[in-house]
Design a protein around this motif. Sequence first.
Motif, PDB file in Angstrom:
ATOM      1  N   LEU C 171       0.836  -1.209   0.000  1.00 26.48           N
ATOM      2  CA  LEU C 171       0.000   0.000   0.000  1.00 26.48           C
ATOM      3  C   LEU C 171       0.871   1.258   0.000  1.00 26.48           C
ATOM      4  N   VAL C 172       1.872   1.260   0.891  1.00 27.95           N
ATOM      5  CA  VAL C 172       2.730   2.433   0.999  1.00 27.95           C
ATOM      6  C   VAL C 172       3.495   2.654  -0.312  1.00 27.95           C
ATOM      7  N   SER C 173       3.935   1.561  -0.926  1.00 27.97           N
ATOM      8  CA  SER C 173       4.735   1.730  -2.144  1.00 27.97           C
ATOM      9  C   SER C 173       3.876   2.301  -3.286  1.00 27.97           C
ATOM     10  N   TRP C 174       2.590   1.949  -3.343  1.00 23.22           N
ATOM     11  CA  TRP C 174       1.744   2.516  -4.400  1.00 23.22           C
ATOM     12  C   TRP C 174       1.596   4.021  -4.222  1.00 23.22           C
ATOM     13  N   ALA C 175       1.426   4.434  -2.953  1.00 22.09           N
ATOM     14  CA  ALA C 175       1.280   5.867  -2.688  1.00 22.09           C
ATOM     15  C   ALA C 175       2.587   6.594  -3.031  1.00 22.09           C
ATOM     16  N   LEU C 176       3.717   5.922  -2.708  1.00 25.19           N
ATOM     17  CA  LEU C 176       5.014   6.532  -3.034  1.00 25.19           C
ATOM     18  C   LEU C 176       5.150   6.693  -4.544  1.00 25.19           C
ATOM     19  N   TYR C 177       4.745   5.643  -5.296  1.00 21.63           N
ATOM     20  CA  TYR C 177       4.768   5.719  -6.748  1.00 21.63           C
ATOM     21  C   TYR C 177       3.913   6.882  -7.231  1.00 21.63           C
ATOM     22  N   ASN C 184      11.896   2.471  -2.102  1.00 18.87           N
ATOM     23  CA  ASN C 184      12.740   1.738  -1.164  1.00 18.87           C
ATOM     24  C   ASN C 184      13.379   2.625  -0.118  1.00 18.87           C
ATOM     25  N   THR C 185      12.999   3.905  -0.097  1.00 16.67           N
ATOM     26  CA  THR C 185      13.477   4.790   0.956  1.00 16.67           C
ATOM     27  C   THR C 185      12.298   5.082   1.862  1.00 16.67           C
ATOM     28  N   ILE C 186      12.299   4.391   2.994  1.00 12.04           N
ATOM     29  CA  ILE C 186      11.154   4.569   3.892  1.00 12.04           C
ATOM     30  C   ILE C 186      11.644   5.115   5.211  1.00 12.04           C
ATOM     31  N   ASP C 187      11.192   6.323   5.514  1.00 10.28           N
ATOM     32  CA  ASP C 187      11.540   6.926   6.792  1.00 10.28           C
ATOM     33  C   ASP C 187      10.362   7.776   7.253  1.00 10.28           C
ATOM     34  N   ALA C 248       0.999   2.837 -14.504  1.00 13.82           N
ATOM     35  CA  ALA C 248       1.905   3.712 -15.262  1.00 13.82           C
ATOM     36  C   ALA C 248       2.976   4.301 -14.354  1.00 13.82           C
ATOM     37  N   GLU C 249       2.629   4.529 -13.069  1.00 11.14           N
ATOM     38  CA  GLU C 249       3.594   5.173 -12.178  1.00 11.14           C
ATOM     39  C   GLU C 249       4.750   4.250 -11.840  1.00 11.14           C
ATOM     40  N   GLY C 250       4.580   2.947 -12.061  1.00 16.59           N
ATOM     41  CA  GLY C 250       5.602   1.980 -11.704  1.00 16.59           C
ATOM     42  C   GLY C 250       4.978   0.874 -10.882  1.00 16.59           C
ATOM     43  N   ALA C 251       5.616  -0.311 -10.915  1.00 19.64           N
ATOM     44  CA  ALA C 251       5.032  -1.432 -10.188  1.00 19.64           C
ATOM     45  C   ALA C 251       6.126  -2.249  -9.541  1.00 19.64           C
ATOM     46  N   HIS C 252       5.728  -2.885  -8.465  1.00 25.11           N
ATOM     47  CA  HIS C 252       6.664  -3.749  -7.747  1.00 25.11           C
ATOM     48  C   HIS C 252       6.775  -5.082  -8.456  1.00 25.11           C
ATOM     49  N   GLN C 253       8.001  -5.450  -8.790  1.00 21.86           N
ATOM     50  CA  GLN C 253       8.230  -6.782  -9.336  1.00 21.86           C
ATOM     51  C   GLN C 253       8.946  -7.602  -8.280  1.00 21.86           C
ATOM     52  N   PHE C 254       8.459  -8.802  -8.064  1.00 17.59           N
ATOM     53  CA  PHE C 254       9.131  -9.668  -7.091  1.00 17.59           C
ATOM     54  C   PHE C 254       9.653 -10.901  -7.800  1.00 17.59           C
ATOM     55  N   VAL C 255      10.794 -11.374  -7.312  1.00 14.24           N
ATOM     56  CA  VAL C 255      11.329 -12.647  -7.769  1.00 14.24           C
ATOM     57  C   VAL C 255      11.454 -13.515  -6.523  1.00 14.24           C
ATOM     58  N   ASP C 256      10.739 -14.617  -6.535  1.00 18.60           N
ATOM     59  CA  ASP C 256      10.857 -15.533  -5.406  1.00 18.60           C
ATOM     60  C   ASP C 256      11.914 -16.563  -5.768  1.00 18.60           C
TER      61      ASP C 256
END
Lengths: 362, 292, 344
Positions: C171-177, C184-187, C248-256
């Motif tokens: 959720l936080v990363s979408w708002a950051l986008y 990845n800078t969370i403070d 469009a703003e960007g998306a999280h890609q994960f590699v497991d």
Amino acid sequence: MSARIELEGVGKRYGAVTAVREVHLTIAGGEFLTLLGPSGCGKTTLLRMIAGFEAPTAGRIRLGGEDITGVPPHRRPVNQVFQGYALFPHLSVRGNVAFGLRMRGVGQAEIGQRVDEALALVALQGLGERFPHELSGGQRQRVAVARAVVCRPQVLLLDEPFSALDAKLRQSMRAELQALQRRLGMTFVLVTHDQDEALALSDRIAVVNAGALEQVGSPREIYHRPATAFVAEFVGHANLIPVERTSGTADRATVRLAGTLELDLPAERWPAGRSATRAVVRPEQVVLRPWRGAAPDALRGRVTAAEFRGDRELLQIALGDGGGLTLTAVQPGGDGDTADFAVGAEVAVALPAANLWFLPSG
Amino acid sequence: MTPFPVAREPGARPGAFAWLLLAPLLVWLALFVVVPALLLLGCSFGERDEFGQVLWGFSLENYARLLDPVYLRIFLRSLGFAALTTVLCLLIGYPVAYHLARAAPRVRELLLLLVLVPFWTSFLVRTYAWMAILREEGLLNALVAWLQPAWAPLGLLYTPAAVVTGLVYSYLPFLILPVYASVEKLDGALIEAAHDLGAGPWRVFPAVILPLTLPGIAAGVTLVFVPAVAMFAVTDLLGGARVPLIGNVIQNQFLQARDWPFGAALGVALLGLFLVSQMLLRALRPRGALRG
Amino acid sequence: MQFKIPSFPGRLAALLLALLPVATRGAGELNLFGWSEYVPQPVLEGFTRETGIKVNFETYSSNEEMLAKLVAGGGRYDLVQPSDYTAEAMIRRKLLQPLDRARLTGLGNLAPEFTGRAHDPEGRYTVPYMSGSVGIVVNTEKVKTPVRGYRDVFQAAHRNRIVVVNDSRELVSWALYALGQPINTIDAASLARVRPLLAEWIKLVKVFDSDSPKTALLNGDVDLGVVWSGEAALLWREHRKFQYILPAEGAHQFVDVLAIPTGARNVTEAHRFIDYILRPEVSRQISAAFPYTNPNLAARRLLTPDELANPASYPQGGKLESFRDIGRAAADIDRLVTDLKSAK
């Protein structure tokens, strides 16, 4: 404050089972009446119908002339002392006694006063704040009585009120209850299976058997002039001896007891219209003498068992020529170390005509 | 001396043999109740390192964080949800339990079985069944649409009402059973005595039946309220995880935020709450009703 | 974080198991600790049939859960399946041991873009298992306005029609986008910036569900959402009306990834399992069951055109980015989201 109860053909059936069959009984205002009978005879059902917990399947119940057959228990001017007392465990003694007054919307001040009176009546002043589990058995019974009489019912019903008490306490509570009834002048209906209780307390006893009334009468009537073999045997101990009328005139009757002993008695003592019946003789009315040869007024017998009871001694006597009959007799306990009649002794058993009661039926 | 000292004065201290019989229970309690509770307590005074591992120590910081309005609000809301659930369970469950206990034996057995049948399937399966009933294209909305198309669809699933429904459904048997037990023990003669003393059908209940079944009610309320406060699965599944309750927050500390010490502090606070409420309940219980 | 299946009893049971000492595990066994709904049963059975190695399979529903049990369980697991950023943290904490690459014959099958990534630049510790993204899924029969990014999803018009994964960091990363900030800078400062936006968004959401966000969409309880790509791929397979869009703003890609924890007892068996997974025909089985993005090029060649055309499995374009380990900030994120949710 006390009213007449009339049971008019009251019956109760559960499906195919008849618990009470067509009972007609009138209990006078202020009377102490006991319903006496063995367990399962229907006496409790009869009481519950008076209280209103069971609806009769036949007949009417009147209280003071008014038909109360369909009136629910909480609207009947009748209160009950329950078997085991059914005291409310969550309420104090005062709470229990005040319960009926609260339910009837009596004012606080009056409740306080009447509860005090009721507690004084049963000598429980000062224990008002206790809870039922903190009381002795006798105290609980008094609470149950106070709780019921505080409502000033027209009839007080008591369902085996002494069964939870030990023998000694039972005696004193009995006396207390009787005194209370005299003082209040209230109609009491007691249910019990204990004949001692019934004889000691009642103005009249109604003996119930198999859902029907066997006999209604004063304790003395019931004891000395039982209407049926059932009553004779249920109330006290009875020796039942077959008897036949052999001859007689209009004034006198000659009867033969146990096929051997001939007795002469006034004709009115013999039940009308019968040629044979059974004679009732209570153990204390059997007269024993040491055997000194045949006598015209006595049967020959032998002591087969003896039971020493302190103030008296119970003897079993087998009649020698009485067709295998065994009688029970009571002798005073005596003051010596040896019994007057030892087991094995031969005795002369006299049955004075004045001591005999001839069953009109059964 | 008999080998089995069974009959003892009430309140007498148990002998060696009694302790032997109690041993399995005591070991079980120690292993699975006392030790975990102590671990929880110890953990609650610790700290987490960067990686989420517990650093044992003594710090009251986690307890200070409990006073954060965010968590206080959630605590209060959880208590509110649990209280509502308990009240509804009581209103629905008490009459059911009462009539169950007073029914004829054969009917009673059958009805009791029906109360217990849901326990034969997993709690989760039953919750999913509620989702199937409440969802927009679910059974209930189909019924509503058939009765009154203008009202459909009702947005039922993923609402606080759905959460309460699920909680009430899940915990109802926990209220019914203890109340049933106390009603069954209730001496019928007491009710007759109340009638005899002038109490009509409506007055017998508050005057006699209610106070005498209070122990069953207290047990039922505890059995419903305590787990309802800490429940998290129902809020997730039926509530759509929109409104976090204290159970969700605790779960999050352990499985998401990797903050075990804080989760432990929340758990200890909940435990303390229950202890205090139990002691209050005990103190408030009337003297006479203790028996029975 | 992908398919997280109803997890509460499973989690409880696993938690209890983790507290028990392990006594009965020996040679010829593999203790695999993987995501729930991520490893098909036939794959496990095929491995056992071929090698005789018995697989003890335990599952988890979040990286955090896996870490907690791994740290507590000490050596009970031979193979784990962390997401990239978790693997990064584990490598840093020396919780993973280096792989013997000589024993992994199928490494060449992997697509180059999935090797040498930031979490393990030299590929010493991890082998990619599956990849995916977190993107927007729209029921195009219900939503007619174009949806291109997060801000299009979180519109007042979609109030109570939205499902999102129940994952605070997502959720936080979408708002950051949406604010054009680095994810990845969370403070404290970045959290303060996203707070008002996130507060608005959270009010619009009807369902938070990480375990099976597709359910609410399939049942018609919601019309759009932000979900794991694998869930979206399953929806698309079910009905073409469910479209997957990379924001469009960007998306999280994960590699497991697959990795062997330090202290694992059955290292040989773990290597054999990794190598088994690298086989194209095995990897292909995984894709069939769980249509995430398969990093195994040789396996992709075995897929049907229909599978390859699934926009959620193999999205076109888009700005994709990995999560990095944020350490302690996870707790701050959790508090923020908990606060915003409970403020309703």
